[in-house]
Write an enzyme that holds these catalytic residues in place. Structure first.
Site, PDB file in Angstrom:
ATOM      1  N   GLU A 234      -1.890  -5.576   8.543  1.00  0.00           N
ATOM      2  CA  GLU A 234      -1.112  -5.060   9.673  1.00  0.00           C
ATOM      3  C   GLU A 234      -1.820  -5.356  10.987  1.00  0.00           C
ATOM      4  O   GLU A 234      -3.056  -5.305  11.057  1.00  0.00           O
ATOM      5  CB  GLU A 234      -0.912  -3.542   9.512  1.00  0.00           C
ATOM      6  CG  GLU A 234      -0.142  -3.189   8.248  1.00  0.00           C
ATOM      7  CD  GLU A 234       0.117  -1.697   8.097  1.00  0.00           C
ATOM      8  OE1 GLU A 234      -0.207  -0.920   9.029  1.00  0.00           O
ATOM      9  OE2 GLU A 234       0.649  -1.306   7.041  1.00  0.00           O
TER      10      GLU A 234
ATOM     11  N   GLU B  77       8.752  -4.486  10.919  1.00  0.00           N
ATOM     12  CA  GLU B  77       9.226  -3.176  10.453  1.00  0.00           C
ATOM     13  C   GLU B  77       9.678  -2.320  11.632  1.00  0.00           C
ATOM     14  O   GLU B  77       8.958  -2.187  12.635  1.00  0.00           O
ATOM     15  CB  GLU B  77       8.094  -2.466   9.684  1.00  0.00           C
ATOM     16  CG  GLU B  77       8.509  -1.090   9.180  1.00  0.00           C
ATOM     17  CD  GLU B  77       7.600  -0.512   8.103  1.00  0.00           C
ATOM     18  OE1 GLU B  77       6.637  -1.191   7.673  1.00  0.00           O
ATOM     19  OE2 GLU B  77       7.867   0.626   7.680  1.00  0.00           O
TER      20      GLU B  77
ATOM     21  N   ASP C 214       0.844  -1.196   0.000  1.00  0.00           N
ATOM     22  CA  ASP C 214       0.000   0.000   0.000  1.00  0.00           C
ATOM     23  C   ASP C 214       0.883   1.252   0.000  1.00  0.00           C
ATOM     24  O   ASP C 214       0.398   2.369  -0.159  1.00  0.00           O
ATOM     25  CB  ASP C 214      -0.996  -0.007   1.167  1.00  0.00           C
ATOM     26  CG  ASP C 214      -0.321  -0.087   2.517  1.00  0.00           C
ATOM     27  OD1 ASP C 214       0.909  -0.279   2.568  1.00  0.00           O
ATOM     28  OD2 ASP C 214      -1.031   0.058   3.534  1.00  0.00           O
ATOM     29  N   SER C 215       2.207   1.053   0.117  1.00  0.00           N
ATOM     30  CA  SER C 215       3.161   2.149  -0.075  1.00  0.00           C
ATOM     31  C   SER C 215       3.055   2.725  -1.486  1.00  0.00           C
ATOM     32  O   SER C 215       3.628   3.783  -1.754  1.00  0.00           O
ATOM     33  CB  SER C 215       4.586   1.667   0.202  1.00  0.00           C
ATOM     34  OG  SER C 215       4.860   0.497  -0.550  1.00  0.00           O
TER      35      SER C 215
ATOM     36  N   LYS D 136      -1.462  -9.361   2.653  1.00  0.00           N
ATOM     37  CA  LYS D 136      -0.773  -8.936   3.884  1.00  0.00           C
ATOM     38  C   LYS D 136      -1.645  -7.924   4.606  1.00  0.00           C
ATOM     39  O   LYS D 136      -2.267  -7.072   3.965  1.00  0.00           O
ATOM     40  CB  LYS D 136       0.591  -8.332   3.544  1.00  0.00           C
ATOM     41  CG  LYS D 136       1.341  -7.786   4.766  1.00  0.00           C
ATOM     42  CD  LYS D 136       2.793  -7.482   4.484  1.00  0.00           C
ATOM     43  CE  LYS D 136       3.046  -6.136   3.833  1.00  0.00           C
ATOM     44  NZ  LYS D 136       2.580  -4.968   4.598  1.00  0.00           N
TER      45      LYS D 136
ATOM     46  N   ASP E  59      -1.048  -5.938  -0.360  1.00  0.00           N
ATOM     47  CA  ASP E  59      -1.553  -5.413   0.915  1.00  0.00           C
ATOM     48  C   ASP E  59      -3.064  -5.236   0.901  1.00  0.00           C
ATOM     49  O   ASP E  59      -3.636  -4.749  -0.089  1.00  0.00           O
ATOM     50  CB  ASP E  59      -0.932  -4.030   1.183  1.00  0.00           C
ATOM     51  CG  ASP E  59       0.351  -4.129   1.981  1.00  0.00           C
ATOM     52  OD1 ASP E  59       0.519  -5.098   2.749  1.00  0.00           O
ATOM     53  OD2 ASP E  59       1.189  -3.212   1.837  1.00  0.00           O
TER      54      ASP E  59
HETATM   55  O1  KIV Z   1       3.568  -1.223   1.780  1.00  0.00           O
HETATM   56  C1  KIV Z   1       4.762  -1.543   1.931  1.00  0.00           C
HETATM   57  O2  KIV Z   1       5.641  -1.173   1.154  1.00  0.00           O
HETATM   58  C2  KIV Z   1       5.112  -2.372   3.071  1.00  0.00           C
HETATM   59  C3  KIV Z   1       6.567  -2.557   3.352  1.00  0.00           C
HETATM   60  C4  KIV Z   1       7.062  -1.389   4.112  1.00  0.00           C
HETATM   61  C5  KIV Z   1       6.849  -3.828   4.045  1.00  0.00           C
HETATM   62  O3  KIV Z   1       4.258  -2.847   3.760  1.00  0.00           O
END
Ligand code: KIV
Length: 279
Positions: A130, A197, A60-61, A128, A99
């Site tokens: 959190e 992280e 989600d980055s 993924k 994500d």
């Molecule tokens: O979204 C992302 O890039 C991440 C990484 C920081 C692991 O979750």
């Protein structure tokens, strides 16, 4: 008997043709670290596949590295579907992880399952999310539906506001113990790996030793089973120089110099030349 060479061998050609969860599990068992990079588009994903990177994370980055937002809380489920599709269509060997966006799983297992299914339909092989024990029910629902899940502990960017910014997590003894407990809760719920992280190296080592499933570190020291970086940081494009980042190239300078040269040649009418023109 398998004739595959293991993940983590110097040449990707010597490894499996397709990376599966079991290869990450084998890598942990045999002490061979594997690499994960974020990817959001076709050409970057293909370059990382050619480099042998085992796991691609459509993070989600994408909201902060591609879409110009200041926080991943702005990344939407639709963004994740779009970029997951782009990466999944572009590669065949790496394991593709996507994500679950902020707001798509916190309300409970039903919500998590609905959004997880849509990510898988877009091409994700793993999703993924959190959080720790508080999202164990979501992890369980996804896993029971046949969707593999990676957890994400330590600094969890979607909680940047409640964590008061980007800060190392788990420095105090109680917080370190909570990280171990949360990791075990995610593993019990069926998580196949856990991203750690911004965690002290010693705490990441303890979590890694406590788990049967692999850990994947970002700012979590060298003893995780795998490592992950945001690709624009890894390649020196973002200009982000956090302590945990190593820039393995200087793409920002290279790109700027290429654009300067292009602009100069256009201005001088030296590009396009006869060799770029049609009779
Ligand atoms: O979204 C992302 O890039 C991440 C990484 C920081 C692991 O979750």
């Amino acid at each position: 008997m398998s004739t595959e060479s293991p993940v983590g061998t110097p040449s990707p050609a010597a490894g499996p043709a397709k990376i599966r969860l079991r290869h990450l599990q084998q890598a942990k068992a045999q002490g061979r670290p594997f690499a994960m990079l974020t990817a959001y588009d076709q050409f970057a994903a293909q370059a990382f596949e050619a480099a042998g990177v085992e796991v691609l994370l459509v993070g989600d980055s994408v909201g902060t590295t591609v879409l110009g937002h200041s926080s991943t809380t702005a990344t939407t489920h639709q963004d994740m579907l779009t970029f997951t599709g782009a990466v999944a269509r572009s590669v065949s060997r790496p394991l593709v992880v996507a994500d679950l966006a902020f707001g798509t799983y916190e309300a409970g297992p039903t919500d998590a399952l609905r959004h997880g299914v849509e990510l898988v339909r877009a091409g994700a092989e793993v999703v993924k999310l959190e959080g720790g024990a508080e999202v164990a029910a979501q992890v369980q629902a996804l896993v029971q539906a046949g969707i593999p899940v990676f957890g994400h502990l330590g600094f969890t960017p979607q909680s940047v506001n409640s964590l008061s910014g980007h800060r190392v997590q788990g420095r105090e003894e109680a917080a370190a113990q909570k990280l171990v407990d949360d990791a075990l809760a995610l593993q019990r719920a069926g998580a196949a790996a856990i991203v750690l992280e911004l965690v002290p190296a010693a705490v990441a080592r303890a979590v890694t030793a406590a788990l049967d499933v692999p850990t994947i570190g970002i700012g979590a020291g060298p003893e995780c089973d795998g490592q992950v970086l945001v690709w624009q940081d890894m390649a020196g494009l973002s200009g982000f120089h956090g302590r945990f980042v190593k820039a393995f190239a200087d793409l920002r300078t290279d790109l700027q110099q290429a654009a300067e040269q292009y602009r100069a040649e256009v201005g001088a009418r030296s590009y396009p030349g006869p060799e770029h023109s049609f009779e």
